[in-house]
Design a protein around this motif. Structure first.
Motif, PDB file in Angstrom:
ATOM      1  N   SER A 288      49.772 -41.521  11.783  1.00  0.00           N
ATOM      2  CA  SER A 288      48.447 -42.054  11.429  1.00  0.00           C
ATOM      3  C   SER A 288      48.264 -42.196   9.920  1.00  0.00           C
ATOM      4  N   MET A 289      49.382 -42.348   9.188  1.00  0.00           N
ATOM      5  CA  MET A 289      49.300 -42.427   7.725  1.00  0.00           C
ATOM      6  C   MET A 289      49.945 -43.711   7.199  1.00  0.00           C
ATOM      7  N   PRO A 290      49.379 -44.881   7.512  1.00  0.00           N
ATOM      8  CA  PRO A 290      50.009 -46.127   7.045  1.00  0.00           C
ATOM      9  C   PRO A 290      50.045 -46.253   5.534  1.00  0.00           C
ATOM     10  N   GLU A 291      49.190 -45.485   4.844  1.00  0.00           N
ATOM     11  CA  GLU A 291      49.221 -45.551   3.378  1.00  0.00           C
ATOM     12  C   GLU A 291      50.464 -44.872   2.814  1.00  0.00           C
TER      13      GLU A 291
ATOM     14  N   VAL B 169      59.104 -45.840   3.485  1.00  0.00           N
ATOM     15  CA  VAL B 169      59.095 -44.483   4.041  1.00  0.00           C
ATOM     16  C   VAL B 169      59.199 -44.591   5.558  1.00  0.00           C
ATOM     17  N   ILE B 170      60.169 -43.885   6.124  1.00  0.00           N
ATOM     18  CA  ILE B 170      60.403 -43.918   7.563  1.00  0.00           C
ATOM     19  C   ILE B 170      60.147 -42.526   8.134  1.00  0.00           C
TER      20      ILE B 170
ATOM     21  N   PRO C 152      53.663 -49.145  12.332  1.00  0.00           N
ATOM     22  CA  PRO C 152      54.605 -49.851  13.211  1.00  0.00           C
ATOM     23  C   PRO C 152      55.683 -48.920  13.751  1.00  0.00           C
ATOM     24  N   VAL C 153      56.089 -49.161  15.002  1.00  0.00           N
ATOM     25  CA  VAL C 153      57.053 -48.292  15.687  1.00  0.00           C
ATOM     26  C   VAL C 153      58.280 -49.112  16.092  1.00  0.00           C
ATOM     27  N   ILE C 154      59.478 -48.594  15.802  1.00  0.00           N
ATOM     28  CA  ILE C 154      60.727 -49.163  16.306  1.00  0.00           C
ATOM     29  C   ILE C 154      61.146 -48.306  17.486  1.00  0.00           C
TER      30      ILE C 154
ATOM     31  N   GLY D 137      53.604 -36.940   2.891  1.00  0.00           N
ATOM     32  CA  GLY D 137      53.539 -38.392   2.827  1.00  0.00           C
ATOM     33  C   GLY D 137      53.440 -38.905   1.412  1.00  0.00           C
ATOM     34  N   ARG D 138      52.597 -38.250   0.606  1.00  0.00           N
ATOM     35  CA  ARG D 138      52.441 -38.675  -0.785  1.00  0.00           C
ATOM     36  C   ARG D 138      53.754 -38.498  -1.558  1.00  0.00           C
TER      37      ARG D 138
END
Length: 421
Positions: free
Chosen positions: A196-199, A121-122, A223-225, A13-14
């Protein structure tokens, strides 16, 4: 969740967040070069792709995957060709990033407009089909987004081989390797961490079965599409042209049974039912479609039509099964769709302009059609070039999600030393 999986996903993620900032300023030429180079790498690595896929297929057979799952998993020469062509098609699409629209002056003298920008980031979570790795990576890259791809464990070797080709493309274009990352662990805890990583992650796109999507929608902090069901309807209005009605209702159900834009319920106005349903039923029976109907439908078509239950109106069959209901009015058809539908795709067949306009305005779905098969609800058919999925949400993207659906807009303001009084 094990600490090692959490640490690993945090590292991805980072890195993705850092890469997204580079991608946001990448030129169209750079992104296209990466896509073209990845296509060339896929072409050169056919043997490696097939060998990796054979490992997945062998594991799948050993683990008892059914024939349909094994077929979705297989990387045939034709599917490799399609992946290569898909990359080249996305490279040829217009780049939405950086375009500015609706520039206007306001009374204060400043100029205001909207600029199209990446989401950031997706995270994409999907099952079985290795070609999704290419579809998702190419659309995210062209729209300036970094992406973290978590494919199904059954396709792990195939996905890693495809990812290696994408990495060669990124390197040739001078873009960060973390622009596209494929999760290498098959531990399911990786999914829980990713959502679970909105950051680090801005949007999640789940592609898979209803159970997967429900879990992600329930647990995600990002958020989920998404779309959960494709309960699509065709309504044949009293003012329908019979030939058009039969052609559209046949195609909407029988062109393919599994896709999410296939019709599951046929609604027919009582004033036209006796003329349109018998010839349609003959077509469906000839093609092996099981019919389930309301009492009026069964009285008209015969005892071989099973009684439709309340559950049938709420069911996405993904199979040669069709529910049929005769309704007394356009109002009743709209009420049925808005009660039982999944806000995916619904169509009316009619020659009455007022009825068509009412249907368009009052049916609350992501695609609403007049005199056309629901099977057209697709990014390619809509001229988007490709799609990452179909959204039945109302915020941000709705309907087939192509390049523009993977972007957002921000206001841009131009002044010349202006200050607010």
């Amino acid at each position: 969740m094990t600490e090692s999986v959490l640490d690993y996903m945090t590292r991805l993620g980072r890195a993705a967040r850092e890469a997204s900032r580079v991608l946001a300023r990448a030129t169209t030429a750079q992104k296209n070069r990466a896509l073209q180079a990845a296509a060339a790498a896929l072409d050169a690595a056919r043997a490696e792709l097939v060998a990796a896929n054979e490992k997945d297929l062998a594991n799948g057979r050993a683990n008892g995957l059914d024939a349909a799952m094994l077929d979705r998993l297989a990387l045939t020469p034709a599917r490799i060709d399609d992946m290569i062509e898909g990359l080249r098609q996305v490279a040829a699409l217009p780049d939405p990033i950086g375009t500015i629209r609706d520039m206007r002056y306001v009374p204060s003298g400043i100029q205001i407009g909207k600029m199209r920008v990446p989401l950031g980031v997706i995270g994409i979570i999907y099952e079985s089909r290795p070609n999704v790795t290419i579809d998702a990576a190419s659309l995210c890259l062209k729209s300036g987004n970094a992406t973290i791809l978590r494919g199904g464990s059954e396709a792990i070797h195939s996905n890693q081989a495809i990812a290696a080709c994408i990495q060669r493309g990124l390197a040739e274009a001078g873009l960060p390797a973390a622009s596209v990352q494929v999760v290498e662990t098959t531990d399911r805890a990786a999914v829980g961490a990713l959502i679970s990583m909105p950051e680090y992650v801005d949007v999640i796109v789940p592609r898979g079965g209803k159970g997967l999507i429900e879990r992600i929608s329930r647990e995600a902090k990002v958020p989920v599409i998404k779309h959960l069901d494709g309960i699509c309807h065709v309504y044949i209005d009293v003012a329908a042209d019979l030939d058009k009605a039969i052609r559209v209702a046949d195609n909407a159900k029988t062109q393919r049974y599994a896709p999410c834009n296939t019709m599951e319920t046929l609604l027919v106005h009582a004033g036209i039912a006796e003329r349109v349903l018998p010839p349609l039923a003959a077509i469906y029976r000839e093609k092996g479609v099981e019919l389930r109907g309301c009492p009026a439908t069964r009285a008209l078509l015969g005892a071989d039509v099973r009684e439709a239950t309340e559950e049938d109106w709420r069911t996405e069959y993904n199979a040669p099964i069709l529910s049929i209901r005769i309704v007394e009015s356009l109002d009743a058809a709209i009420e049925h769709i808005n009660t039982y539908g999944s806000q995916h795709t619904d169509a009316i067949v009619t020659e009455n302009f007022s009825d068509a306009r009412r249907f368009l305005a009052e049916v609350d779905s992501s695609s609403v059609m007049v005199n056309a098969s629901t099977r057209f609800a697709d990014g390619f058919e809509y001229g988007l070039g490709a799609e990452i999925g179909i959204s039945t949400d109302k915020l941000h993207a709705r309907g087939p999600v192509g390049l523009e659906g993977l972007t957002s807009e921000k206001y841009v303001v131009f002044g010349d030393g202006h200050v607010r009084g």
